[in-house]
Design a protein around this motif. Sequence first.
Motif, short mmCIF file in Angstrom:
data_model
loop_
_atom_site.label_atom_id
_atom_site.label_comp_id
_atom_site.label_asym_id
_atom_site.label_seq_id
_atom_site.Cartn_x
_atom_site.Cartn_y
_atom_site.Cartn_z
N UNK A 61 -1.99 -6.14 5.32
CA UNK A 61 -2.39 -7.23 6.22
C UNK A 61 -3.91 -7.24 6.30
N UNK A 62 -4.47 -8.40 6.06
CA UNK A 62 -5.92 -8.57 6.14
C UNK A 62 -6.25 -9.42 7.35
N UNK A 63 -7.14 -8.92 8.17
CA UNK A 63 -7.57 -9.63 9.37
C UNK A 63 -8.95 -10.23 9.17
N UNK A 64 -9.15 -11.40 9.72
CA UNK A 64 -10.47 -12.05 9.65
C UNK A 64 -10.70 -12.79 10.96
N UNK A 88 8.11 5.83 7.11
CA UNK A 88 7.04 4.83 7.06
C UNK A 88 5.72 5.47 7.48
N UNK A 89 4.64 4.99 6.89
CA UNK A 89 3.31 5.45 7.25
C UNK A 89 2.39 4.25 7.42
N UNK A 90 1.74 4.18 8.56
CA UNK A 90 0.78 3.09 8.81
C UNK A 90 -0.62 3.63 8.61
N UNK A 91 -1.49 2.80 8.04
CA UNK A 91 -2.87 3.20 7.82
C UNK A 91 -3.78 1.99 8.07
N UNK A 92 -5.04 2.30 8.28
CA UNK A 92 -5.96 1.22 8.65
C UNK A 92 -7.32 1.50 8.03
N UNK A 93 -7.95 0.45 7.56
CA UNK A 93 -9.30 0.52 7.03
C UNK A 93 -10.18 -0.38 7.89
N UNK A 94 -10.93 0.23 8.79
CA UNK A 94 -11.73 -0.57 9.73
C UNK A 94 -12.85 -1.33 9.03
N UNK A 95 -13.38 -0.76 7.96
CA UNK A 95 -14.47 -1.43 7.24
C UNK A 95 -13.99 -2.72 6.58
N UNK A 96 -12.74 -2.72 6.14
CA UNK A 96 -12.18 -3.90 5.47
C UNK A 96 -11.29 -4.74 6.37
N UNK A 107 -8.27 -4.14 7.45
CA UNK A 107 -6.92 -4.20 6.89
C UNK A 107 -6.04 -3.12 7.50
N UNK A 108 -4.75 -3.40 7.49
CA UNK A 108 -3.76 -2.42 7.90
C UNK A 108 -2.63 -2.46 6.89
#
Length: 116
Positions: free
Chosen positions: A22-25, A67-75, A77-78
């Motif tokens: 998922x990409x957030x903008x 299931x594993x959730x991860x997040x990239x704050x710089x991008x 995305x989750x």
Amino acid sequence: QVQLVESGGGLVQPGGSLRLSCAASGSIQRNSVMGWYRQAPGKQRELVARISDHGSTHYADSVKGRFTISRDNAKNTVALQMNSLKPEDTAVYYCNYVSWVGTGYWGQGTQVTVSS
């Protein structure tokens, strides 16, 4: 406003794996929570997993260990890595973003079907 775009759903056999992204903008802020919910036919939408921007996670009991959730704050995305999928995981999966003041946003949803 925050826009969320999901990808990665599809058809998989029981025991298989899928990865949702998922990409957030838009107006992304600090101290937000992002997560994944799902809704199966005839059922209410339920939380699958969520993660804060500090990395704190929470999982539904039904997906713990699979299931594993991860997040990239710089991008902004989750992702949701789903392993050992079961037919009961079949649902539309929705990305969710909640700002620090509690405003929530939803993606359009992506279908996950687990079937042989």
